[in-house]
Design a protein around this motif. Structure first.
Motif, PDB file in Angstrom:
ATOM      1  N   SER A 150      55.446 -20.949  16.054  1.00  0.00           N
ATOM      2  CA  SER A 150      56.693 -20.577  16.727  1.00  0.00           C
ATOM      3  C   SER A 150      56.426 -19.360  17.614  1.00  0.00           C
ATOM      4  O   SER A 150      55.313 -18.827  17.634  1.00  0.00           O
ATOM      5  CB  SER A 150      57.767 -20.230  15.695  1.00  0.00           C
ATOM      6  N   PHE A 151      57.442 -18.915  18.336  1.00  0.00           N
ATOM      7  CA  PHE A 151      57.277 -17.716  19.159  1.00  0.00           C
ATOM      8  C   PHE A 151      56.920 -16.520  18.284  1.00  0.00           C
ATOM      9  O   PHE A 151      56.045 -15.725  18.631  1.00  0.00           O
ATOM     10  CB  PHE A 151      58.564 -17.427  19.934  1.00  0.00           C
ATOM     11  N   THR A 152      57.580 -16.415  17.139  1.00  0.00           N
ATOM     12  CA  THR A 152      57.283 -15.311  16.210  1.00  0.00           C
ATOM     13  C   THR A 152      55.867 -15.413  15.684  1.00  0.00           C
ATOM     14  O   THR A 152      55.140 -14.410  15.598  1.00  0.00           O
ATOM     15  CB  THR A 152      58.271 -15.313  15.038  1.00  0.00           C
ATOM     16  N   ALA A 153      55.449 -16.640  15.339  1.00  0.00           N
ATOM     17  CA  ALA A 153      54.097 -16.838  14.819  1.00  0.00           C
ATOM     18  C   ALA A 153      53.047 -16.458  15.851  1.00  0.00           C
ATOM     19  O   ALA A 153      52.051 -15.789  15.539  1.00  0.00           O
ATOM     20  CB  ALA A 153      53.919 -18.293  14.405  1.00  0.00           C
ATOM     21  N   ARG A 154      53.278 -16.866  17.097  1.00  0.00           N
ATOM     22  CA  ARG A 154      52.328 -16.529  18.157  1.00  0.00           C
ATOM     23  C   ARG A 154      52.303 -15.027  18.418  1.00  0.00           C
ATOM     24  O   ARG A 154      51.245 -14.453  18.691  1.00  0.00           O
ATOM     25  CB  ARG A 154      52.676 -17.299  19.431  1.00  0.00           C
ATOM     26  N   SER A 155      53.457 -14.383  18.317  1.00  0.00           N
ATOM     27  CA  SER A 155      53.519 -12.929  18.525  1.00  0.00           C
ATOM     28  C   SER A 155      52.728 -12.200  17.450  1.00  0.00           C
ATOM     29  O   SER A 155      51.979 -11.252  17.740  1.00  0.00           O
ATOM     30  CB  SER A 155      54.981 -12.464  18.509  1.00  0.00           C
ATOM     31  N   VAL A 156      52.889 -12.652  16.201  1.00  0.00           N
ATOM     32  CA  VAL A 156      52.141 -12.044  15.094  1.00  0.00           C
ATOM     33  C   VAL A 156      50.644 -12.290  15.275  1.00  0.00           C
ATOM     34  O   VAL A 156      49.823 -11.394  15.028  1.00  0.00           O
ATOM     35  CB  VAL A 156      52.616 -12.615  13.739  1.00  0.00           C
ATOM     36  N   ALA A 157      50.281 -13.492  15.722  1.00  0.00           N
ATOM     37  CA  ALA A 157      48.877 -13.827  15.929  1.00  0.00           C
ATOM     38  C   ALA A 157      48.259 -12.963  17.021  1.00  0.00           C
ATOM     39  O   ALA A 157      47.130 -12.476  16.891  1.00  0.00           O
ATOM     40  CB  ALA A 157      48.738 -15.306  16.279  1.00  0.00           C
ATOM     41  N   VAL A 158      48.993 -12.770  18.114  1.00  0.00           N
ATOM     42  CA  VAL A 158      48.501 -11.924  19.214  1.00  0.00           C
ATOM     43  C   VAL A 158      48.289 -10.496  18.717  1.00  0.00           C
ATOM     44  O   VAL A 158      47.253  -9.880  18.982  1.00  0.00           O
ATOM     45  CB  VAL A 158      49.496 -11.946  20.394  1.00  0.00           C
ATOM     46  N   ALA A 159      49.268  -9.970  17.987  1.00  0.00           N
ATOM     47  CA  ALA A 159      49.169  -8.602  17.475  1.00  0.00           C
ATOM     48  C   ALA A 159      48.044  -8.474  16.446  1.00  0.00           C
ATOM     49  O   ALA A 159      47.303  -7.475  16.435  1.00  0.00           O
ATOM     50  CB  ALA A 159      50.499  -8.179  16.865  1.00  0.00           C
ATOM     51  N   GLY A 160      47.904  -9.482  15.594  1.00  0.00           N
ATOM     52  CA  GLY A 160      46.883  -9.434  14.547  1.00  0.00           C
ATOM     53  C   GLY A 160      45.469  -9.416  15.103  1.00  0.00           C
ATOM     54  O   GLY A 160      44.631  -8.604  14.678  1.00  0.00           O
ATOM     55  N   GLN A 161      45.191 -10.303  16.050  1.00  0.00           N
ATOM     56  CA  GLN A 161      43.838 -10.315  16.622  1.00  0.00           C
ATOM     57  C   GLN A 161      43.574  -9.058  17.435  1.00  0.00           C
ATOM     58  O   GLN A 161      42.441  -8.582  17.501  1.00  0.00           O
ATOM     59  CB  GLN A 161      43.622 -11.582  17.454  1.00  0.00           C
ATOM     60  N   ALA A 162      44.615  -8.502  18.060  1.00  0.00           N
ATOM     61  CA  ALA A 162      44.437  -7.268  18.830  1.00  0.00           C
ATOM     62  C   ALA A 162      44.085  -6.105  17.906  1.00  0.00           C
ATOM     63  O   ALA A 162      43.229  -5.272  18.238  1.00  0.00           O
ATOM     64  CB  ALA A 162      45.706  -6.953  19.617  1.00  0.00           C
ATOM     65  N   LEU A 163      44.732  -6.057  16.753  1.00  0.00           N
ATOM     66  CA  LEU A 163      44.442  -4.999  15.784  1.00  0.00           C
ATOM     67  C   LEU A 163      43.009  -5.103  15.284  1.00  0.00           C
ATOM     68  O   LEU A 163      42.283  -4.099  15.209  1.00  0.00           O
ATOM     69  CB  LEU A 163      45.429  -5.081  14.614  1.00  0.00           C
ATOM     70  N   LEU A 164      42.583  -6.321  14.932  1.00  0.00           N
ATOM     71  CA  LEU A 164      41.213  -6.517  14.457  1.00  0.00           C
ATOM     72  C   LEU A 164      40.209  -6.197  15.554  1.00  0.00           C
ATOM     73  O   LEU A 164      39.192  -5.539  15.306  1.00  0.00           O
ATOM     74  CB  LEU A 164      41.037  -7.963  13.986  1.00  0.00           C
ATOM     75  N   PHE A 165      40.487  -6.632  16.763  1.00  0.00           N
ATOM     76  CA  PHE A 165      39.611  -6.375  17.900  1.00  0.00           C
ATOM     77  C   PHE A 165      39.449  -4.879  18.130  1.00  0.00           C
ATOM     78  O   PHE A 165      38.353  -4.391  18.406  1.00  0.00           O
ATOM     79  CB  PHE A 165      40.197  -7.049  19.141  1.00  0.00           C
ATOM     80  N   ALA A 166      40.546  -4.149  17.997  1.00  0.00           N
ATOM     81  CA  ALA A 166      40.501  -2.696  18.177  1.00  0.00           C
ATOM     82  C   ALA A 166      39.640  -2.029  17.114  1.00  0.00           C
ATOM     83  O   ALA A 166      38.805  -1.170  17.416  1.00  0.00           O
ATOM     84  CB  ALA A 166      41.915  -2.130  18.141  1.00  0.00           C
ATOM     85  N   MET A 167      39.823  -2.438  15.869  1.00  0.00           N
ATOM     86  CA  MET A 167      39.097  -1.823  14.763  1.00  0.00           C
ATOM     87  C   MET A 167      37.595  -2.049  14.859  1.00  0.00           C
ATOM     88  O   MET A 167      36.803  -1.243  14.363  1.00  0.00           O
ATOM     89  CB  MET A 167      39.623  -2.382  13.440  1.00  0.00           C
ATOM     90  N   LEU A 168      37.198  -3.130  15.509  1.00  0.00           N
ATOM     91  CA  LEU A 168      35.781  -3.478  15.583  1.00  0.00           C
ATOM     92  C   LEU A 168      35.062  -2.848  16.775  1.00  0.00           C
ATOM     93  O   LEU A 168      33.854  -3.039  16.935  1.00  0.00           O
ATOM     94  CB  LEU A 168      35.628  -5.005  15.647  1.00  0.00           C
ATOM     95  N   HIS A 169      35.797  -2.133  17.607  1.00  0.00           N
ATOM     96  CA  HIS A 169      35.181  -1.569  18.813  1.00  0.00           C
ATOM     97  C   HIS A 169      34.915  -0.076  18.652  1.00  0.00           C
ATOM     98  O   HIS A 169      35.615   0.780  19.195  1.00  0.00           O
ATOM     99  CB  HIS A 169      36.049  -1.853  20.036  1.00  0.00           C
ATOM    100  N   GLY A 170      33.873   0.207  17.906  1.00  0.00           N
ATOM    101  CA  GLY A 170      33.394   1.575  17.762  1.00  0.00           C
ATOM    102  C   GLY A 170      34.233   2.435  16.846  1.00  0.00           C
ATOM    103  O   GLY A 170      35.154   1.976  16.165  1.00  0.00           O
ATOM    104  N   SER A 171      33.920   3.739  16.855  1.00  0.00           N
ATOM    105  CA  SER A 171      34.613   4.701  15.992  1.00  0.00           C
ATOM    106  C   SER A 171      35.420   5.722  16.788  1.00  0.00           C
ATOM    107  O   SER A 171      36.069   6.581  16.202  1.00  0.00           O
ATOM    108  CB  SER A 171      33.586   5.444  15.120  1.00  0.00           C
ATOM    109  N   VAL A 172      35.374   5.625  18.109  1.00  0.00           N
ATOM    110  CA  VAL A 172      36.137   6.538  18.956  1.00  0.00           C
ATOM    111  C   VAL A 172      37.546   5.977  19.115  1.00  0.00           C
ATOM    112  O   VAL A 172      37.727   4.843  19.573  1.00  0.00           O
ATOM    113  CB  VAL A 172      35.476   6.703  20.338  1.00  0.00           C
ATOM    114  N   LEU A 173      38.545   6.754  18.722  1.00  0.00           N
ATOM    115  CA  LEU A 173      39.921   6.269  18.707  1.00  0.00           C
ATOM    116  C   LEU A 173      40.383   5.785  20.079  1.00  0.00           C
ATOM    117  O   LEU A 173      41.041   4.745  20.186  1.00  0.00           O
ATOM    118  CB  LEU A 173      40.857   7.373  18.195  1.00  0.00           C
ATOM    119  N   ALA A 174      40.051   6.519  21.124  1.00  0.00           N
ATOM    120  CA  ALA A 174      40.483   6.127  22.473  1.00  0.00           C
ATOM    121  C   ALA A 174      39.932   4.753  22.844  1.00  0.00           C
ATOM    122  O   ALA A 174      40.647   3.918  23.409  1.00  0.00           O
ATOM    123  CB  ALA A 174      40.035   7.169  23.496  1.00  0.00           C
TER     124      ALA A 174
END
Length: 227
Positions: free
Chosen positions: A156-180
């Motif tokens: 659903s739209f909600t499911a896709r929104s959660v999926a977009v946010a979830g992969q973005a969070l994981l992608f962010a966490m995996l890109h180094g240790s510099v917060l920026a």
């Protein structure tokens, strides 16, 4: 009686398998102090995805490896994605570095081996920028993880929104240790996920092309600056 939940259970198991391949490889390589655990882990995860989908009807179209339904919208998707990437890199990233108190390190750069080395530049562009980053990351994070999560949650739209946010969070966490840099990567993944479900019409190819262009330019700039 057929178990209606079995397709979702199978899909959840497949997601778990690919994640185990990805994180297991990264962890093992770091224990062995081997460089580029991220790109190598991505390639291993791609291998797992290939084994899961190679015998299925439609091959890899469920994870976005299909042609875009329109040439015009596909081209627009590429232009928009590249524009968003450049905007985030040139305007938002410097602001994030200032906001988070980023201090440049004097440590050797990760890609110092490119200095004045045309062969290393070509191999890095093809192997890292195009294959591991552009193709690999888009297939793994947007094509596989995001779409499978969306389906598991009901598509659903909600499911896709959660999926977009979830992969973005994981992608962010995996890109180094510099917060920026993590925040920057998360914003990139968020934008790419939204474009995938909207303008790109669930086709990964516009995102793959758009991902490869800025990465290629970055490698060329590093090569030219160190000559």
């Amino acid at each position: 009686m057929t178990n209606v939940s079995s397709p979702r259970l199978q899909m959840a198991a497949e997601v778990g398998l690919v994640l185990c391949a990805f994180f297991g490889t990264r962890f093992a390589l770091r224990l062995l102090d081997i460089s580029y655990s991220g790109p190598i882990g991505t390639v291993v995860a791609l291998g797992a995805i290939y084994l899961l989908y190679r015998y299925r009807t439609g091959l890899f179209s469920p994870i976005g490896l299909r042609t875009h339904p329109g040439a015009g919208p596909a081209a627009l998707s590429i232009v928009l994605t590249v524009a968003v990437t450049i905007l985030l890199a040139t305007v938002i990233l410097p602001y994030l570095k200032t906001l988070t108190g980023y201090v440049p390190s004097d440590a050797p750069g990760r890609f110092d081996y490119i200095k004045g080395n045309a062969t290393a530049l070509v191999l890095s562009v093809v192997g890292i920028a195009w294959f591991a980053a552009a193709f690999g990351e888009e297939v793994l994070f947007r094509g596989f993880l995001m779409t499978r999560l969306a389906v598991l949650l009901g598509d659903s739209f909600t499911a896709r929104s959660v999926a977009v946010a979830g992969q973005a969070l994981l992608f962010a966490m995996l890109h180094g240790s510099v917060l920026a840099n993590q925040l920057f990567a998360g914003l990139i993944a968020l934008a790419y996920g939204i474009i995938y479900f909207t303008l790109a019409k669930r086709s990964l190819w516009p995102l793959i092309v758009a991902h490869a262009i800025p990465d290629t330019i970055s490698f060329i700039q590093m090569y030219a600056a160190q000559r």
